[in-house]
Design a protein around this motif. Structure first.
Motif, short mmCIF file in Angstrom:
data_model
loop_
_atom_site.label_atom_id
_atom_site.label_comp_id
_atom_site.label_asym_id
_atom_site.label_seq_id
_atom_site.Cartn_x
_atom_site.Cartn_y
_atom_site.Cartn_z
N ASP A 122 1.00 -1.26 0.10
CA ASP A 122 -0.11 0.07 -0.13
C ASP A 122 0.70 1.15 -0.10
O ASP A 122 0.70 1.98 -0.75
N ARG A 123 2.02 1.32 0.64
CA ARG A 123 2.98 2.47 0.83
C ARG A 123 3.47 2.66 -0.56
O ARG A 123 3.81 3.99 -0.97
N GLN A 124 3.62 1.51 -1.43
CA GLN A 124 4.30 1.85 -2.86
C GLN A 124 3.16 2.41 -3.92
O GLN A 124 3.72 2.69 -4.88
N THR A 125 2.08 2.29 -3.51
CA THR A 125 0.93 2.92 -4.44
C THR A 125 1.12 4.57 -4.55
O THR A 125 1.42 4.92 -3.49
N PRO A 126 0.64 4.98 -5.58
CA PRO A 126 0.46 6.46 -5.41
C PRO A 126 -0.34 6.90 -4.46
O PRO A 126 0.14 7.90 -3.63
N ALA A 127 -1.32 6.32 -4.21
CA ALA A 127 -2.35 6.86 -3.10
C ALA A 127 -1.85 6.53 -1.74
O ALA A 127 -1.82 7.55 -0.82
N GLY A 128 -1.07 5.61 -1.68
CA GLY A 128 -0.34 5.22 -0.38
C GLY A 128 0.65 6.01 0.14
O GLY A 128 0.89 6.69 1.06
N ARG A 129 1.39 6.51 -0.97
CA ARG A 129 2.57 7.63 -0.85
C ARG A 129 1.87 8.94 -0.49
O ARG A 129 2.47 9.77 0.39
N GLY A 130 0.74 9.19 -1.17
CA GLY A 130 0.20 10.37 -0.78
C GLY A 130 -0.34 10.71 0.38
O GLY A 130 -0.29 11.65 1.04
N ALA A 131 -0.94 9.57 0.98
CA ALA A 131 -1.58 9.50 2.43
C ALA A 131 -0.25 9.60 3.30
O ALA A 131 -0.39 10.25 4.41
#
Length: 170
Positions: free
Chosen positions: A133-142
């Motif tokens: 999840d941290r590696q997805t764009p949404a995860g990085r944004g969060a």
């Protein structure tokens, strides 16, 4: 004359003797289930219950208690989504091997090792999911939003501390 205490074996025997046969069999099924030394008695009682046309404890074993839907519906353990071939197969394999098979003891109880493995698998899955999840764009944004909020909170706390110390110097 006082009534015998609940811990009195004679009183318990008298209460059990007063039950109809089907209810007594149902009580015996519940009392002997999972007790390795009483397995032959459990098998005999369940066989007698099935011969009377009942597949599980009768309603009214505890007066005023309704049976939940599906309770005692199957004579065997059935299949489990977690154990290939069902719990019954694992117990049979275990008994044939003289040990535990499929993570279950010969009486059908999960072993501590199998429970530990299951918990470790779930923890590993949770950590892996979090990392993905941290590696997805949404995860990085969060994560960036969280860090920005943390930084703003630290700065605001420092401002409050500074203003409190300024008032002390007077």
């Amino acid at each position: 004359m006082s009534e015998p205490s609940a811990g009195d074996p004679g009183a318990l025997a008298a209460r059990l003797a007063a039950l109809p046969d089907e209810q007594l069999l149902a009580v015996l099924v519940v009392a002997t289930a999972g007790r390795e030394n009483l397995a032959p008695l459990y098998e005999a009682v369940t066989r007698l219950l099935s011969e009377t046309g009942q597949s599980g404890p009768a309603t009214g074993v505890i007066p005023g208690t309704d049976m939940p839907p599906g309770y005692g519906a199957a004579a065997d353990f059935g299949s489990s989504s977690q154990v290939t071939g069902g719990i019954g197969a694992a117990v049979a394999d275990s008994a044939a091997a003289g040990g535990t098979a499929g993570g279950y003891t010969s009486s059908g109880v999960p072993t501590f090792g199998s429970l530990r493995d299951k918990v470790e698998r779930r923890i590993g899955t949770a950590f892996g999911t979090r990392e993905l999840d941290r590696q997805t764009p949404a995860g990085r944004g969060a994560e960036q939003q969280w860090e920005a909020r943390e930084q703003a909170a630290r700065e605001r706390l420092e401002q409050i501390r500074t203003s409190l110390h300024e008032g002390e110097g007077s």
